[in-house]
Design a protein around this motif. Structure first.
Motif, short mmCIF file in Angstrom:
data_model
loop_
_atom_site.label_atom_id
_atom_site.label_comp_id
_atom_site.label_asym_id
_atom_site.label_seq_id
_atom_site.Cartn_x
_atom_site.Cartn_y
_atom_site.Cartn_z
N GLY B 34 1.33 -1.37 -0.11
CA GLY B 34 -0.36 0.16 0.11
C GLY B 34 0.45 1.18 -0.16
N LYS B 37 2.21 2.04 -3.35
CA LYS B 37 1.75 2.89 -4.30
C LYS B 37 1.39 4.27 -3.64
N ALA B 38 0.83 4.63 -2.39
CA ALA B 38 1.45 5.87 -2.30
C ALA B 38 1.69 6.43 -2.62
N GLU B 41 2.12 7.24 -6.21
CA GLU B 41 1.14 8.53 -6.17
C GLU B 41 1.63 9.73 -6.37
N GLY B 267 -4.14 -0.93 5.36
CA GLY B 267 -3.48 -0.88 3.76
C GLY B 267 -3.14 -2.57 3.06
N ASN B 332 -4.99 5.16 0.32
CA ASN B 332 -4.67 3.77 -0.16
C ASN B 332 -3.17 3.48 0.70
#
Lengths: 290, 414, 297
Positions: B34, B37-38, B41, B267, B332
């Protein structure tokens, strides 16, 4: 074992000897076996089965993932980039430290001067330095030199830390070359450099092999300097491996971890497999004479 | 040293040093599911603003390797644009004089209005913003796999007594009650929740924020330690060295029923496609429903020589605090936005509950910093306390009384 | 020392020193300069980053009061003795066995040697698996029906340092084997032949003639192994992370976590100085004897 006539007790001893050798081979092979088989198993099979079992279906997905698509942070390009970073770093570092070692060893064995032993002792002590001591001051120095977190900087660090060992190797080898050879060449009018190129270097193949293999292994496998002195896009493969192995989503992909570990280890293993005999030969030729 | 420096400077005159313009180098340790992924971003948003993102991820051990890398970079006079630093460490770096003020951005965007003082105080050094917060994690959570609880006919525990009843019931049903990762920071994460539940808010503040020696070695602490040690029979013996997310996946996959962990664990649940309230429950750790241990991730900004990079830094600061980023990032990562002015509509029930409790405890004064996550002590003190907690957990011969007096000694570490 | 003879030119005399100078200066500045710098830091109040505020012996007092430091020192003792002794024993044994004119010697040798090619990070990761009770050997034994078999050293505070020894032996004993094999090949055959004609048994020949001839090899091997032992850092990091708790900490990992993780640079520097002192205590006598030998020879 010069005796031609084999008695039964001798046959027993031969048998025991091979048994012992095989047992040792198994001990050395087991971890490698586990790594290789795990890297070609699917993740389901790993979770269900056990470590030693042969893979039921061989798949190389983990390898391709580790090489080109596994994620380490925000980038998902696997280890390939790190691998080439390591190659770019290891070649100059090994070449320079070996060359310096050869010349130093030559001087310290064949061109002694008052105090040269002390110089040797001081360089030698460098072999035994715990490298953690160097980290902060070295970082500061690299900053002043403008080499901070570049591949060049990393090469520089490895040369500084590696020259001590290479000097030791070459000096111990050259001590075994008879001084008469040098004397004779000098009478023929050869100078410092010419003797080195014409007489000493051609005799140095065994020790050059040992040094190259040793340095290649040391530098390729280094983690500490890599993590500290290289950043994002110059990080060597050991750091990439650590990032990948410590990057685990909810499912820990042991097969990818193992494939990555093997990729990181492949060059050095190949060097040992194909050049191992030169290594032992070089050691025999006098690198280990006290 | 000075002369040497001059000599080396002269030697390096020939070596020009160049950085690609507007390249923003960010040091972080968000490398798992998680979190990665964050971080991706954030990279996207920065690139949309025309900056070049230079990732400097160093994995391992809650940022240990990352801190080593950061230190050498700062010492070499070549720090990254921003690095993941939090809590009192921001002040420590500020004292070293290497941080840069981002007060301009903060004033323009009115950060003071949207951040609770307990958060903004941590982000400021001598009254100026030097860091941007990205989230608020709650640490005192208990994650539960409800299916397993049903199997064992056990109920969700609200007090420590209930917890041990539940755990015993689970064990009887052949289910491992507690997923546990035996690493020093995880030991302390669990210990901290026990301390808050058993000792209460005032005890927690006295012991871990004010480091009061009498409280550290007092009878309440001994009780806390004993309670903590009582958890051990409910864990498996392979816990040693296990990463937190592997422990979480035990709860996800039904191998264990519960885990004490901050809400970054959520997450992992979400990444595995689990639904909160149905596939997993998030409840406050026993006895801590009215309290909140917070852990805030933030990025501190370093002084750079390069003008273009400074522009990138300001972009980064404003991106980190932008409502869009705070929302997508925290969805996320499992945490809640540091800004209190955002709608929580998109968040799941755990996130909503966390945000409500954050506001409520903030008003009541029961919002406390998580010392296990570097929010209350200097890193050296925290490390020394880690050592004692970990040793106590692993050494079955050590008595709680001895551990308490060791804690008092560790609290004196400067 | 060979005394310079008359026909040494001026350039000839100074050229070697000039060529050697860069390396010498490198080690002087980098190794010794840094040691001195680190030594100075150990007497300061340095915390997160180096500072130069004099603090006297405070850091050393703190260090000697620190329980974790003594655990690390004790572990180094255990590790060094077992690792060095074990590597020597295994290495010598395998070298002697391999020296019996066996078939496939080259292949077997490579097998024994390859662990040296792996980084400690890889070794640690592989052994972490093998020794993990839930994944590795113990699980295997359970699957085979030996349910009473336990091997939980990796997660047992009292035994964790021994797992570091196991992995370390695996990594280095093959290298020791190569060194001794090289030494054995260097022993003059005619002496052995003569002893055999005198009717000495093979073990006796090894014990009385060959091993004494290998003394220099024993010595350099000891040096190499002790330096590996003192520097063991990656191995512990990858295998146990110093755990459970800090039961498998070594001085190198202690120093790293103090200086880098916890912002106690001064304390880390003090522990590094203690490590250096240990190394010096071992190496300096060795160097002294080395150089004495050269002067006489």
């Amino acid at each position: 074992m010069a005796n031609a006539e084999r008695t039964s007790s001798e046959r027993f001893w031969r048998f025991a000897l091979y048994g012992a050798l095989l047992f040792a081979a198994a001990y050395y092979l087991l971890p490698l076996y586990v790594m290789v088989t795990t890297s070609v198993k699917g993740i389901e099979e790993i979770r269900a089965g056990n470590l030693i079992a042969m893979p039921t279906a061989i798949t190389f997905d983990a390898w391709s993932k580790a090489w080109s698509s596994a994620c380490t942070g925000v980038s998902c390009n696997g280890l390939s980039g790190y691998f080439w970073n390591s190659v770019r770093m290891v070649i100059p570092a090994v070449a320079i430290s070996t060359m310096l070692g050869a010349i130093n060893g030559y001087i310290l064995s064949k061109w002694r001067f008052p105090g040269s032993n002390l110089v040797f002792a001081m360089i030698l002590f460098g072999v035994f330095m715990p490298f953690q001591v160097l980290l902060l001051p070295m970082a500061q120095t690299l900053g002043w030199l403008g080499l901070a977190n570049t591949t060049t900087g990393l090469v520089f660090v490895h040369v500084v830390c590696g020259t001590a060992s290479t000097t030791l190797f070459f000096r111990n080898y050259y001590v075994g070359i008879p001084d008469e050879l040098i004397k004779a060449a000098r009478l023929d009018g050869a100078g410092f450099w010419r003797i080195f190129w014409r007489i000493i270097l051609p005799m140095s193949t065994p020790i050059i092999m040992v040094t190259l293999i040793w340095q290649f292994t040391q530098i390729w496998n280094d983690f500490l300097f890599g993590v500290v002195f290289a950043s994002g896009d110059a990080q060597p493969i050991t750091v990439g491996l650590n990032n990948l192995a410590n990057t685990s989503t909810s499912v820990k992909e042991y097969n990818v971890d193992m494939a990555a570990a093997l990729i990181a280890a492949l060059p050095t293993i190949l060097v040992y497999v194909f050049a191992g005999k030169y290594f032992v030969r070089g050691l025999t030729a006098g690198a280990v004479k006290g | 040293m000075r002369n040497l420096k001059l000599g080396l400077m002269a030697a390096s005159m020939g070596l020009a040093f160049s950085v690609h313009a507007a390249e923003v180098e960010v040091l972080h340790y968000w490398t798992s599911g998680g979190e990665a992924k964050a971080a991706a971003e954030l990279k996207k948003m920065m690139e949309a603003k025309g900056n070049k993102w230079k990732d400097f991820a160093v994995a391992g051990g809650g940022g240990e390797n990352a801190m080593t890398a950061l230190k050498t970079r700062v010492v070499s006079g070549n720090p990254p644009a921003a690095a993941q630093i939090k809590g009192p460490s921001i002040q420590e770096w500020g004292d070293e004089g290497v941080l840069t003020s981002i007060d301009g951005v903060a004033k323009k965007e009115g950060w003071d209005k949207v951040l609770p003082p307990v958060v903004s105080n941590v982000m400021k050094y001598k009254g100026q913003y030097v860091a941007a917060p990205v989230n608020v994690h709650r640490v005192n959570w208990l994650w539960i796999n409800p299916e397993l609880l049903k199997k064992a006919n056990a109920k969700v525990p609200n007090t420590w007594d209930e917890f041990f009843v539940t755990a015993a019931a689970l064990q009887k049903a052949g289910i491992q009650p507690l997923a546990y990762g035996g690493q020093p920071w995880q030991d302390s994460t669990v210990f901290e929740s026990v301390a808050l539940g058993v000792g209460g808010v005032d005890f927690y503040k006295k012991a871990f924020v004010q480091l009061d020696p009498a409280t550290m070695s007092g009878p309440t602490m001994i009780k806390v330690l004993e309670t903590y040690k009582k958890l051990k029979p409910f864990t498996d013996k392979n816990a040693s060295g296990r990463e937190w997310n592997l422990a979480t996946s035990m709860v996800i996959n039904g191998k264990a029923a519960m885990q004490f962990m901050g809400d970054w664990a959520k997450g992992e649940f979400l990444a595995a496609g689990k639904v909160p309230g149905k596939d997993f429950l998030c409840v406050a750790a026993p006895g801590t429903a009215n309290a909140y241990t917070f852990n805030i991730d933030s990025f501190a900004f370093f002084k750079l020589k390069d003008k273009d990079a400074v522009k990138g830094q300001m972009d980064l600061a404003s991106t980190l605090m932008s409502p869009e980023f705070q929302e997508v990032f925290n969805l996320n990562k499992g945490s809640i936005p540091a800004r209190t002015d955002l709608s929580m509509a998109k968040f799941d029930e755990c996130g909503k509950k966390s945000a409500e409790d954050f506001k409520a405890t903030s008003a009541k004064g029961s919002l406390v910093p998580s010392w296990a996550h570097g929010m209350a002590m200097h890193s050296s003190t925290q490390g020394a306390v880690y050592d004692v907690v970990t040793q106590f957990w692993n050494d079955d011969k050590m008595s709680a009384k001895d551990a308490a007096s060791k804690l008092a000694a560790a609290a004196k570490t400067k | 020392m060979s005394t310079p003879t008359a026909h040494y030119g001026f350039a000839e005399r100074w050229l070697p020193r000039l060529v050697l100078a860069p390396s010498f200066l490198l080690s002087l500045i980098f190794l010794y300069g840094f040691i001195a710098w680190n030594g100075y830091l150990s007497f300061t109040t340095s915390r997160l980053l180096p500072s130069y505020e004099w603090a006297g012996l405070v850091q050393y007092a703190t260090l000697f009061d620190n329980e974790r430091w003594w655990v690390a020192v004790r572990n180094l003792g255990i590790f060094a003795v077992l690792f060095i002794g074990g590597s020597m024993a295994i290495g010598i044994t395998l070298a002697i066995l391999l020296d019996q004119k066996v078939r496939f010697e080259g292949a077997i040798r490579t097998l024994y040697l390859y662990p040296m090619a792996l980084s400690f990070v890889v070794t640690g990761t592989a052994w972490k698996w093998m020794l993990n009770p839930g994944l590795g050997l113990e699980k295997l034994m359970h699957d085979w029906g030996f349910t009473n078999f336990t091997f939980d050293w990796l997660v047992n505070s009292d035994m964790s340092i021994y797992t570091v020894v196991i992995a370390g032996l695996w990594q280095s004993s093959g290298f020791v084997m190569a060194l001794f094999l090289a030494g054995l090949r260097g022993v003059d055959d005619s002496i052995i032949k003569a002893a055999q004609i005198d009717g000495a048994s093979l073990p006796r020949i090894y014990w009385k003639i060959i091993l004494p001839a290998l003394r220099p090899v024993v010595f350099s091997t000891l040096m190499i192994l002790s330096h590996i032992a003192i520097k063991s850092f990656d191995l512990v990091m990858a295998l146990t992370g110093g755990g459970p708790g800090f039961s498998s900490d070594l001085p190198a990992t202690f120093m790293y976590s103090m200086a880098f993780t916890r912002g106690q640079t001064g304390l880390g520097a003090a522990s590094a100085m203690m490590m250096l002192a240990t190394v010096a205590a071992i190496v300096v006598p060795y160097l002294y004897s080395e150089l004495r030998k050269d002067n006489n020879g």
